[in-house]
Write a protein that holds these residues in place. Sequence first.
Motif: not given
Length: 320
Positions: A23-25, A37-43, A70-76, A218-225
Amino acid sequence: MLLGKCSWGKVTAMTIENVLSLKAITKTYGGVRTLDGIDLELQPGETLGLIGHNGAGKTTLMKIILGLIRPSSGQINVFGQDPAGRNHGNVARQFGFLPEAVSFSGAMTGLEVLKFYSRLKNIDVAQCPDRLAAVGLADAARQRVKTYSKGMRQRLGLAQALLGEPALLLLDEPTTGLDPDFTRTFYRLIDERRAAGAAIILSSHALAELEPHVDRLLVLQHGQCIAQGDMAELRAQTGLPVRIRVSGGSGAVREELAALTDVKSNRINGRTVEFICAPEQKMELIELLSRAQGVEDLQIELPNLDRIYSHYNNNGGREQ
Ligand code: ATP
Protein backbone atom coordinates in the motif's frame (compact mmCIF):
# COMPACT_ATOMS: atom_id res chain seq x y z
CA MET A 1 -9.75 9.22 -20.08
CA LEU A 2 -8.03 9.76 -16.74
CA LEU A 3 -5.66 6.96 -15.85
CA GLY A 4 -3.40 8.59 -13.27
CA LYS A 5 -2.16 6.53 -10.37
CA CYS A 6 -4.00 3.29 -9.93
CA SER A 7 -4.88 0.73 -7.36
CA TRP A 8 -6.34 -2.68 -8.03
CA GLY A 9 -10.04 -2.18 -7.56
CA LYS A 10 -11.21 -5.79 -7.27
CA VAL A 11 -9.65 -6.47 -3.86
CA THR A 12 -9.60 -3.47 -1.60
CA ALA A 13 -8.93 -5.02 1.78
CA MET A 14 -6.14 -7.40 2.71
CA THR A 15 -7.67 -10.87 2.77
CA ILE A 16 -6.23 -13.91 4.46
CA GLU A 17 -5.58 -15.51 1.05
CA ASN A 18 -3.34 -12.68 -0.12
CA VAL A 19 0.25 -13.67 -0.77
CA LEU A 20 1.24 -10.04 -0.66
CA SER A 21 -0.24 -6.64 -0.10
CA LEU A 22 1.52 -3.35 -0.85
CA LYS A 23 0.00 0.00 0.00
CA ALA A 24 1.36 3.38 -1.10
CA ILE A 25 4.92 2.07 -1.40
CA THR A 26 7.58 4.64 -2.20
CA LYS A 27 11.33 4.31 -2.51
CA THR A 28 13.63 7.31 -2.66
CA TYR A 29 17.31 7.31 -3.54
CA GLY A 30 19.19 10.58 -2.94
CA GLY A 31 15.98 12.61 -3.14
CA VAL A 32 14.83 10.90 -6.35
CA ARG A 33 11.63 8.83 -6.19
CA THR A 34 12.31 5.45 -7.77
CA LEU A 35 8.90 4.15 -6.69
CA ASP A 36 5.95 6.42 -6.04
CA GLY A 37 2.75 5.24 -4.34
CA ILE A 38 2.53 1.62 -5.52
CA ASP A 39 -0.51 -0.42 -4.47
CA LEU A 40 -0.55 -4.12 -5.26
CA GLU A 41 -2.24 -7.28 -4.06
CA LEU A 42 -1.54 -10.77 -5.26
CA GLN A 43 -3.28 -14.03 -4.52
CA PRO A 44 -2.21 -17.68 -4.87
CA GLY A 45 -2.35 -18.97 -8.43
CA GLU A 46 -2.04 -15.48 -9.96
CA THR A 47 0.67 -14.37 -12.36
CA LEU A 48 1.43 -10.67 -12.53
CA GLY A 49 3.37 -9.24 -15.45
CA LEU A 50 5.49 -6.27 -14.41
CA ILE A 51 6.29 -4.09 -17.40
CA GLY A 52 7.90 -0.71 -17.94
CA HIS A 53 10.83 1.06 -19.58
CA ASN A 54 14.45 0.68 -18.44
CA GLY A 55 14.75 2.29 -15.01
CA ALA A 56 10.96 2.31 -14.40
CA GLY A 57 11.42 0.64 -11.00
CA LYS A 58 10.62 -3.06 -11.67
CA THR A 59 13.71 -4.51 -9.98
CA THR A 60 13.37 -2.08 -7.07
CA LEU A 61 9.81 -3.28 -6.50
CA MET A 62 10.95 -6.91 -6.53
CA LYS A 63 13.75 -6.14 -4.06
CA ILE A 64 11.24 -4.56 -1.68
CA ILE A 65 8.95 -7.61 -1.90
CA LEU A 66 11.94 -9.88 -1.26
CA GLY A 67 12.86 -7.82 1.82
CA LEU A 68 16.29 -7.00 0.38
CA ILE A 69 15.62 -3.27 0.74
CA ARG A 70 13.08 -1.36 2.80
CA PRO A 71 10.58 1.04 1.26
CA SER A 72 10.97 4.72 2.19
CA SER A 73 7.26 4.79 3.09
CA GLY A 74 4.12 2.69 2.73
CA GLN A 75 2.99 -0.68 4.03
CA ILE A 76 4.13 -4.09 2.90
CA ASN A 77 2.90 -7.48 3.93
CA VAL A 78 4.16 -10.75 2.42
CA PHE A 79 2.65 -14.01 3.75
CA GLY A 80 1.32 -11.91 6.62
CA GLN A 81 4.78 -10.59 7.59
CA ASP A 82 7.15 -7.72 6.94
CA PRO A 83 9.62 -9.33 4.48
CA ALA A 84 12.48 -7.20 5.87
CA GLY A 85 11.43 -7.78 9.47
CA ARG A 86 12.48 -10.22 12.18
CA ASN A 87 10.76 -13.19 10.60
CA HIS A 88 12.51 -12.61 7.29
CA GLY A 89 13.80 -16.22 7.25
CA ASN A 90 10.29 -17.72 7.46
CA VAL A 91 9.06 -15.48 4.65
CA ALA A 92 12.14 -16.02 2.47
CA ARG A 93 11.78 -19.81 2.57
CA GLN A 94 8.60 -19.42 0.55
CA PHE A 95 10.32 -17.36 -2.16
CA GLY A 96 11.88 -18.39 -5.42
CA PHE A 97 13.91 -15.63 -7.08
CA LEU A 98 15.61 -15.43 -10.44
CA PRO A 99 17.58 -12.16 -10.64
CA GLU A 100 18.07 -10.24 -13.87
CA ALA A 101 21.81 -10.94 -14.17
CA VAL A 102 22.16 -14.39 -12.67
CA SER A 103 25.70 -15.22 -11.54
CA PHE A 104 27.14 -18.39 -10.00
CA SER A 105 30.65 -19.46 -9.11
CA GLY A 106 32.28 -20.54 -12.38
CA ALA A 107 34.41 -23.12 -10.57
CA MET A 108 31.39 -25.14 -9.40
CA THR A 109 29.47 -27.60 -11.55
CA GLY A 110 25.77 -27.05 -12.19
CA LEU A 111 24.95 -29.94 -9.86
CA GLU A 112 27.13 -28.50 -7.08
CA VAL A 113 25.43 -25.10 -7.43
CA LEU A 114 22.00 -26.64 -7.14
CA LYS A 115 23.03 -28.80 -4.16
CA PHE A 116 24.43 -25.68 -2.45
CA TYR A 117 21.10 -23.82 -2.82
CA SER A 118 19.13 -26.94 -1.83
CA ARG A 119 21.05 -27.14 1.45
CA LEU A 120 20.46 -23.42 2.08
CA LYS A 121 16.74 -24.00 1.60
CA ASN A 122 16.82 -27.25 3.62
CA ILE A 123 15.71 -29.31 0.61
CA ASP A 124 16.74 -32.92 -0.11
CA VAL A 125 19.69 -32.78 -2.52
CA ALA A 126 18.62 -36.11 -4.07
CA GLN A 127 16.13 -34.21 -6.24
CA CYS A 128 18.84 -32.01 -7.85
CA PRO A 129 19.56 -34.23 -10.91
CA ASP A 130 15.85 -34.27 -11.79
CA ARG A 131 15.67 -30.50 -11.35
CA LEU A 132 18.55 -30.06 -13.76
CA ALA A 133 16.94 -32.44 -16.24
CA ALA A 134 13.70 -30.40 -16.11
CA VAL A 135 15.62 -27.36 -17.38
CA GLY A 136 17.52 -29.35 -20.01
CA LEU A 137 20.85 -29.44 -18.16
CA ALA A 138 21.11 -33.19 -17.45
CA ASP A 139 24.10 -33.63 -19.76
CA ALA A 140 25.83 -30.51 -18.39
CA ALA A 141 25.23 -31.32 -14.71
CA ARG A 142 28.88 -32.19 -14.02
CA GLN A 143 30.31 -29.43 -16.21
CA ARG A 144 31.74 -26.30 -14.55
CA VAL A 145 29.49 -23.27 -14.75
CA LYS A 146 32.27 -21.23 -16.39
CA THR A 147 31.83 -23.43 -19.49
CA TYR A 148 28.07 -22.70 -19.61
CA SER A 149 26.55 -20.41 -22.23
CA LYS A 150 24.42 -17.44 -21.09
CA GLY A 151 21.23 -19.43 -21.75
CA MET A 152 22.55 -22.41 -19.76
CA ARG A 153 23.32 -20.16 -16.78
CA GLN A 154 19.81 -18.76 -17.06
CA ARG A 155 18.39 -22.32 -17.02
CA LEU A 156 20.43 -23.09 -13.91
CA GLY A 157 19.06 -19.90 -12.35
CA LEU A 158 15.54 -21.07 -13.08
CA ALA A 159 16.23 -24.53 -11.56
CA GLN A 160 17.52 -22.72 -8.45
CA ALA A 161 14.44 -20.44 -8.31
CA LEU A 162 12.07 -23.42 -8.56
CA LEU A 163 13.73 -25.37 -5.71
CA GLY A 164 11.31 -26.29 -2.95
CA GLU A 165 8.11 -25.45 -4.86
CA PRO A 166 8.06 -21.78 -3.77
CA ALA A 167 4.68 -20.18 -3.03
CA LEU A 168 5.91 -16.86 -4.44
CA LEU A 169 8.13 -16.73 -7.52
CA LEU A 170 9.83 -13.50 -8.58
CA LEU A 171 11.41 -13.65 -12.00
CA ASP A 172 13.30 -10.59 -13.26
CA GLU A 173 13.58 -10.67 -17.07
CA PRO A 174 13.88 -14.46 -16.98
CA THR A 175 13.85 -15.26 -20.69
CA THR A 176 16.77 -13.02 -21.71
CA GLY A 177 19.30 -15.27 -23.46
CA LEU A 178 16.96 -18.28 -23.75
CA ASP A 179 16.41 -19.88 -27.15
CA PRO A 180 12.81 -20.10 -28.45
CA ASP A 181 12.49 -23.81 -27.57
CA PHE A 182 13.54 -23.34 -23.99
CA THR A 183 11.50 -20.14 -23.70
CA ARG A 184 8.46 -22.37 -24.35
CA THR A 185 9.69 -24.88 -21.74
CA PHE A 186 10.27 -22.02 -19.32
CA TYR A 187 6.67 -20.80 -19.64
CA ARG A 188 5.39 -24.38 -19.29
CA LEU A 189 7.29 -24.75 -16.00
CA ILE A 190 5.98 -21.39 -14.80
CA ASP A 191 2.42 -22.22 -15.81
CA GLU A 192 2.72 -25.51 -13.87
CA ARG A 193 3.77 -23.60 -10.74
CA ARG A 194 0.83 -21.26 -11.18
CA ALA A 195 -1.54 -24.22 -11.59
CA ALA A 196 -0.10 -25.64 -8.35
CA GLY A 197 -1.15 -22.40 -6.61
CA ALA A 198 2.03 -20.31 -6.62
CA ALA A 199 1.82 -16.56 -7.05
CA ILE A 200 4.23 -15.29 -9.69
CA ILE A 201 5.66 -11.88 -10.55
CA LEU A 202 7.40 -11.79 -13.88
CA SER A 203 9.11 -8.74 -15.35
CA SER A 204 9.87 -8.72 -19.04
CA HIS A 205 10.37 -6.52 -22.08
CA ALA A 206 9.32 -9.42 -24.35
CA LEU A 207 5.64 -8.49 -24.35
CA ALA A 208 4.37 -10.88 -27.05
CA GLU A 209 5.67 -13.96 -25.25
CA LEU A 210 4.54 -12.64 -21.84
CA GLU A 211 0.93 -11.87 -22.80
CA PRO A 212 -0.57 -15.40 -22.82
CA HIS A 213 1.01 -16.34 -19.48
CA VAL A 214 -0.09 -13.51 -17.18
CA ASP A 215 -3.41 -12.93 -15.43
CA ARG A 216 -2.80 -9.30 -14.72
CA LEU A 217 -0.35 -6.54 -15.62
CA LEU A 218 1.16 -3.63 -13.77
CA VAL A 219 2.62 -0.91 -15.96
CA LEU A 220 5.33 1.19 -14.30
CA GLN A 221 6.53 4.50 -15.63
CA HIS A 222 9.14 6.56 -13.76
CA GLY A 223 8.23 4.73 -10.55
CA GLN A 224 4.49 5.26 -10.84
CA CYS A 225 1.85 2.67 -11.62
CA ILE A 226 0.12 4.08 -14.67
CA ALA A 227 -2.12 1.06 -15.26
CA GLN A 228 -3.06 -2.20 -13.60
CA GLY A 229 -5.54 -4.86 -14.63
CA ASP A 230 -6.13 -7.86 -16.85
CA MET A 231 -5.98 -7.58 -20.64
CA ALA A 232 -9.71 -6.91 -20.94
CA GLU A 233 -9.51 -4.12 -18.36
CA LEU A 234 -6.48 -2.54 -20.01
CA ARG A 235 -8.13 -2.75 -23.44
CA ALA A 236 -11.23 -1.05 -22.08
CA GLN A 237 -9.14 1.57 -20.28
CA THR A 238 -7.09 2.48 -23.34
CA GLY A 239 -10.08 2.42 -25.70
CA LEU A 240 -7.77 1.24 -28.48
CA PRO A 241 -9.65 0.29 -31.65
CA VAL A 242 -10.56 -3.25 -32.66
CA ARG A 243 -9.85 -4.38 -36.22
CA ILE A 244 -12.33 -6.68 -37.96
CA ARG A 245 -11.41 -8.12 -41.33
CA VAL A 246 -14.03 -9.64 -43.59
CA SER A 247 -13.27 -11.45 -46.81
CA GLY A 248 -15.07 -13.14 -49.65
CA GLY A 249 -17.77 -12.21 -52.13
CA SER A 250 -17.66 -10.06 -55.22
CA GLY A 251 -16.37 -6.50 -55.49
CA ALA A 252 -19.94 -5.19 -55.45
CA VAL A 253 -20.67 -7.07 -52.19
CA ARG A 254 -17.60 -5.52 -50.57
CA GLU A 255 -18.71 -2.04 -51.67
CA GLU A 256 -22.08 -2.79 -50.05
CA LEU A 257 -20.37 -3.99 -46.86
CA ALA A 258 -18.41 -0.78 -46.51
CA ALA A 259 -21.62 1.17 -47.03
CA LEU A 260 -23.48 -0.82 -44.33
CA THR A 261 -21.90 1.10 -41.51
CA ASP A 262 -20.27 4.43 -40.66
CA VAL A 263 -17.31 2.59 -39.17
CA LYS A 264 -14.00 3.44 -40.84
CA SER A 265 -12.94 0.78 -43.34
CA ASN A 266 -9.94 0.09 -45.57
CA ARG A 267 -9.74 -2.19 -48.55
CA ILE A 268 -6.78 -4.51 -47.76
CA ASN A 269 -6.74 -6.43 -51.05
CA GLY A 270 -9.16 -7.67 -53.71
CA ARG A 271 -10.94 -9.98 -51.22
CA THR A 272 -10.63 -8.31 -47.81
CA VAL A 273 -12.05 -5.21 -46.14
CA GLU A 274 -10.83 -4.11 -42.70
CA PHE A 275 -13.11 -2.23 -40.30
CA ILE A 276 -11.58 -0.24 -37.44
CA CYS A 277 -14.09 0.28 -34.66
CA ALA A 278 -14.27 1.46 -31.05
CA PRO A 279 -14.40 -1.42 -28.49
CA GLU A 280 -18.05 -0.66 -27.65
CA GLN A 281 -19.03 -0.99 -31.34
CA LYS A 282 -17.44 -4.42 -31.71
CA MET A 283 -20.41 -6.72 -30.97
CA GLU A 284 -22.86 -4.75 -33.09
CA LEU A 285 -20.46 -4.65 -36.01
CA ILE A 286 -19.66 -8.37 -35.82
CA GLU A 287 -23.36 -9.16 -35.85
CA LEU A 288 -23.96 -6.89 -38.82
CA LEU A 289 -21.03 -8.22 -40.83
CA SER A 290 -21.64 -11.89 -40.07
CA ARG A 291 -25.20 -11.57 -41.38
CA ALA A 292 -24.12 -9.70 -44.53
CA GLN A 293 -24.38 -11.48 -47.86
CA GLY A 294 -21.21 -12.83 -49.42
CA VAL A 295 -19.05 -12.77 -46.27
CA GLU A 296 -17.00 -15.99 -46.18
CA ASP A 297 -14.63 -15.25 -43.33
CA LEU A 298 -14.34 -12.81 -40.46
CA GLN A 299 -11.27 -12.17 -38.28
CA ILE A 300 -11.17 -10.09 -35.11
CA GLU A 301 -7.91 -8.52 -33.97
CA LEU A 302 -8.01 -7.16 -30.41
CA PRO A 303 -5.26 -4.76 -29.31
CA ASN A 304 -2.33 -6.85 -28.06
CA LEU A 305 -0.05 -6.07 -25.13
CA ASP A 306 2.50 -4.46 -27.42
CA ARG A 307 -0.05 -1.91 -28.67
CA ILE A 308 -1.44 -1.35 -25.18
CA TYR A 309 2.03 -0.76 -23.74
CA SER A 310 3.03 1.65 -26.47
CA HIS A 311 -0.25 3.51 -25.93
CA TYR A 312 0.56 3.97 -22.23
CA ASN A 313 4.16 4.86 -22.98
CA ASN A 314 3.19 7.49 -25.53
CA ASN A 315 0.41 8.97 -23.44
CA GLY A 316 2.25 8.75 -20.12
CA GLY A 317 -0.86 7.62 -18.25
CA ARG A 318 -2.28 11.13 -18.47
CA GLU A 319 -5.61 12.33 -19.72
CA GLN A 320 -6.06 11.88 -23.46
P1 ATP B 1 15.52 -2.31 -16.26
O1 ATP B 1 14.37 -2.62 -17.18
O2 ATP B 1 16.59 -1.52 -16.96
O3 ATP B 1 16.05 -3.51 -15.54
P2 ATP B 1 14.06 -1.43 -13.85
O4 ATP B 1 12.67 -1.07 -14.19
O5 ATP B 1 14.29 -2.77 -13.23
O6 ATP B 1 14.98 -1.24 -15.13
P3 ATP B 1 15.32 -0.39 -11.44
O7 ATP B 1 16.55 -1.23 -11.50
O8 ATP B 1 14.31 -0.72 -10.43
O9 ATP B 1 14.63 -0.28 -12.89
O10 ATP B 1 15.80 1.11 -11.22
C1 ATP B 1 14.88 2.19 -11.10
C2 ATP B 1 15.62 3.49 -10.87
O11 ATP B 1 16.19 3.47 -9.57
C3 ATP B 1 16.77 3.72 -11.84
O12 ATP B 1 16.81 5.09 -12.18
C4 ATP B 1 17.99 3.36 -11.04
O13 ATP B 1 19.11 4.09 -11.44
C5 ATP B 1 17.57 3.75 -9.63
N1 ATP B 1 18.24 2.93 -8.59
C6 ATP B 1 18.06 1.61 -8.41
N2 ATP B 1 18.83 1.18 -7.37
C7 ATP B 1 19.50 2.27 -6.90
C8 ATP B 1 20.44 2.51 -5.84
N3 ATP B 1 20.84 1.51 -5.05
N4 ATP B 1 20.89 3.75 -5.66
C9 ATP B 1 20.47 4.78 -6.45
N5 ATP B 1 19.59 4.65 -7.46
C10 ATP B 1 19.09 3.40 -7.69
